[in-house]
Design an enzyme around this catalytic site. Structure first.
Site, short mmCIF file in Angstrom:
data_model
loop_
_atom_site.label_atom_id
_atom_site.label_comp_id
_atom_site.label_asym_id
_atom_site.label_seq_id
_atom_site.Cartn_x
_atom_site.Cartn_y
_atom_site.Cartn_z
N ASP A 145 0.98 -1.29 0.12
CA ASP A 145 0.07 -0.02 -0.10
C ASP A 145 1.13 1.33 0.08
O ASP A 145 1.91 1.40 0.97
CB ASP A 145 -1.04 -0.16 1.26
N GLU A 151 -11.85 -1.72 1.08
CA GLU A 151 -10.52 -1.31 1.57
C GLU A 151 -10.09 0.22 1.04
O GLU A 151 -10.35 0.49 0.03
CB GLU A 151 -9.43 -2.16 1.24
C1 FRU Z 1 -4.54 -3.61 1.31
C2 FRU Z 1 -4.76 -4.03 2.72
C3 FRU Z 1 -5.02 -2.59 3.76
C4 FRU Z 1 -4.58 -2.91 4.90
C5 FRU Z 1 -3.17 -3.57 4.40
C6 FRU Z 1 -2.63 -4.74 5.38
O1 FRU Z 1 -3.74 -4.08 0.52
O2 FRU Z 1 -5.30 -5.06 3.02
O3 FRU Z 1 -6.76 -2.66 3.57
O4 FRU Z 1 -4.51 -1.93 5.77
O5 FRU Z 1 -3.34 -4.17 2.93
O6 FRU Z 1 -1.46 -5.03 4.81
#
Ligand code: FRU
Length: 431
Positions: free
Chosen positions: A62, A303
């Site tokens: 992310d 997300e």
């Molecule tokens: C998206 C995600 C987010 C979370 C993170 C955890 O790729 O699932 O929602 O904050 O990755 O690694």
């Protein structure tokens, strides 16, 4: 048929937001049935398997560009800054060797969420990122995982509020204030030492761990509503209620075709986009509000929600996965969008289905965690790209940036740019 878990959230007498009255927009199964993985205007170009990696020592996923509360992506004294969720690669760790003694990068990559750390990178060009290190020293963040959020440049003194998620144990939306210092040589993020937990799921609007041990509650994205000037944030949640107690009624179904009433176990998928309002622009005190969009019976994960404000419209984007769709509906990993004329909605799924930019069917895991910026550029990371036979190459690095055009309720894929191209929209000179 009964309606609906979504009808719970109607009216709230909110000490911070005043008397607000809105019903969440329901992303219905009928909407989701319109998702077309083969529409070229909503499909991300193929990522080649010979992509470059940003680092041999860490995986990144992310990506969170430094921005202001109105969403503008900024550089500071000419330096662009991004934060990434980051985890060490373990090519020499016996724990990650396979039966033949070779590095099992796939397993190492799959394990990354448990050791996610917030790190930063800087650049003069908006690409060619230089690794800066961790934002918070070990021990500062109160839980084991530092999950996604949003870094906000607050002023021209260089103060930054990092909103993020403290996970395991529990899941809390938190923030930590620090500052940026620049020189001709580079950038330092400093003084991120005091983490303040802001709130957790409440069990009334948002599902708690007690209601469902695999609940989703994370990924804050604060913003100022261009209309009322107040500070809000969107985040990922699940609709409150014990796991299995939700109903997929006529509202969640929407105007489905004949024969679609049999929805299998779709009641287990209860994603929603949450909203909270701050007492004032300092963002120190927050109050949870009802969700803006619910996906009961459609998808369990909405997300990293975030906004783009354009042409007087509210474009609300969120990322989701194929594997989190409910029985009988499907769609690609990618970014989905909802558009409306007011913060509280109602929203319409973009392109009728919600899909804005998905992975091509032949490379379903090539990218994820898309972030749509106000200039139409979309950044994401490379997850895995097929190579030979059943094999695939793990990414853990920035994907090529793509530009999309937002036109009313529709979007269209336009150009593709370099890997990890995240140019600033404005430079802030520190005083
Ligand atoms: C998206 C995600 C987010 C979370 C993170 C955890 O790729 O699932 O929602 O904050 O990755 O690694």
């Amino acid at each position: 048929m009964s309606t609906s878990s979504s009808a719970v959230s109607q009216l709230k007498n909110s000490p911070l937001a005043g008397n607000i009255n809105y019903a969440p927009t329901v992303w219905s199964r009928a909407d989701a049935l319109k998702v077309n993985e083969n529409d070229p205007t909503t499909t991300q170009p193929l990522v080649s398997a010979d992509f470059p990696v940003m680092s041999d020592t860490v995986f990144i996923w992310d990506t969170m560009p430094l921005r202001e509360l109105d969403g503008t992506v900024v550089s500071v004294n000419g330096w662009s800054v991004i934060l990434t969720l980051t985890a060490d690669r373990h090519p020499n760790d016996p724990q990650y060797l396979d039966a033949n003694g070779r590095y099992d990068i796939k397993r190492d990559w799959e394990d990354r969420h448990g050791r996610a750390r917030m790190c930063y990178w800087y650049s003069r060009t908006g690409k060619d990122w230089i690794f800066g290190g961790r934002v918070m020293a070990e021990g500062v963040s109160p839980t084991t995982r530092e999950w996604a959020g949003t870094p906000i440049l607050l002023n021209d003194k260089g103060d930054i509020d990092l909103y993020y998620t403290c996970v395991t144990p529990g899941a809390a939306i938190a923030k930590v204030r620090g500052r940026i210092v620049t020189s001709d040589q580079g950038v330092e993020l400093k003084d991120f030492t005091q983490v303040k937990k802001l709130f957790e799921a409440d069990g009334t609007y948002y599902q708690t761990e007690a209601q469902n041990s695999s609940w989703n509650f994370r990924d804050p994205s604060p913003f100022i509503d261009p209309r009322d000037g107040k500070l809000y944030m969107v985040f990922e949640g699940n609709v409150a209620g014990e796991r299995g107690s939700h109903t997929v009624g006529s509202v969640e179904l929407g105007p489905v075709p004949p024969g679609h009433e049999e929805v299998g176990g779709a009641r287990f998928q209860v994603g929603c986009i949450g909203l909270a309002v701050a007492k004032d622009l300092s963002g120190e005190e927050w109050e949870i509000l009802p969700p803006l969009v619910t996906a009961v019976g459609v998808n369990d994960q909405t997300e990293r929600p975030h906004y783009v404000f354009q042409d007087g419209k509210y474009y609300l984007f969120t990322i989701s996965h194929k594997f989190t769709y409910a029985d009988g509906v499907t769609g690609p990993d990618g970014v989905y969008g909802f558009v409306g004329e007011h913060l509280f909605g109602p929203y319409r799924p973009m392109n009728a289905s919600g899909l804005v930019l998905g992975n091509p069917p032949e490379q379903p895991f090539q990218t994820y965690s898309h972030c749509v910026m106000p200039n139409g550029l979309v950044t994401s990371f490379i997850d895995s790209v097929p190579t030979e036979g059943e094999d695939y190459r793990i990414g853990g690095t920035e994907a090529p940036t793509v530009r999309i055009l937002l036109k009313g309720d529709r979007s269209f894929v336009q150009e593709e740019y370099d890997y990890g191209y995240i140019p600033a929209m404005k430079d802030v000179q520190l005083s």
